[in-house]
Design an enzyme around this catalytic site. Structure first.
Site: not given
Ligand code: APR
Length: 165
Positions: A8, A22, A32, A115-118
């Site tokens: 984390d 964002n 975030d 960018s690989t999450g949401v």
């Molecule tokens: N520590 C490390 N990595 C994390 C954590 C954490 N606590 N929580 C999530 N992740 C990882 C996710 O598993 C993914 O691999 O961070 C990576 C990025 O995922 P997101 O957080 O969804 O970010 P992103 O894909 O860049 O989307 C950004 O999501 O949270 C919102 O406000 C943010 O609108 C923005 C969007």
């Protein structure tokens, strides 16, 4: 040195952690949300004063209640299929964050998989871009950490750094 960890990012005692924010910089979910939760309300206050951030750009704030010293907020591209400069914008996120870290004398920095999450960026392509920049800047830092949130992601980073990808 480049390190690949499954952790984390809010727990890491590095000089700077990078936030996948964002454009409003006013918090969200994913990493975030975790960073704002641990940093406390002063982080949101500091972010409000920045009045947002364009995709691919980076901004720095103190880390407040986090163990790190700085939070570097960067805004990754939303994946729309790869024809809207997503690769260039993602590269800009890493480069601008690394340059900002150097400007603030950070010697250690940790990145989430921006960018690989949401935002839906295909992992392998995002990891290749991330590792290319980390390797380019590695000589100028004591340590650059790829902070993965799953073992699956860590395997991709290790392969990319090992040159398999
Ligand atoms: N520590 C490390 N990595 C994390 C954590 C954490 N606590 N929580 C999530 N992740 C990882 C996710 O598993 C993914 O691999 O961070 C990576 C990025 O995922 P997101 O957080 O969804 O970010 P992103 O894909 O860049 O989307 C950004 O999501 O949270 C919102 O406000 C943010 O609108 C923005 C969007």
């Amino acid at each position: 040195m480049i390190e690949v960890l499954v952790a984390d990012i809010t727990t890491l005692q590095v000089d700077a952690i990078v936030n996948a924010a964002n454009r409003s910089l006013l918090g969200g979910g994913g990493v975030d949300g975790a960073i704002h939760r641990v940093a406390g309300p002063e982080l949101l206050k500091a972010c409000r004063a920045l009045h947002g951030c364009a995709t691919g750009e980076a901004r720095v704030t103190p880390a407040f209640r986090l163990p790190a010293r700085w939070v570097i907020h960067t805004v990754g591209p939303v994946w729309h299929g790869g024809q809207q400069r997503e690769a260039q914008l993602l590269e800009n996120c890493y480069r601008n964050s690394l340059e900002l870290a150097l400007e603030n004398n950070a010697e250690t920095i940790a990145f989430p998989a921006i960018s690989t999450g949401v935002y839906g960026y295909p992992k392998k392509q995002a990891v290749a871009i991330a590792c290319g920049l980390m390797q380019e800047y590695a000589p100028r830092f004591k340590s650059i950490v790829a902070c993965c949130f799953s073992e699956e992601d860590a395997v991709l980073y290790r392969q990319a750094i090992g040159g398999d990808i």
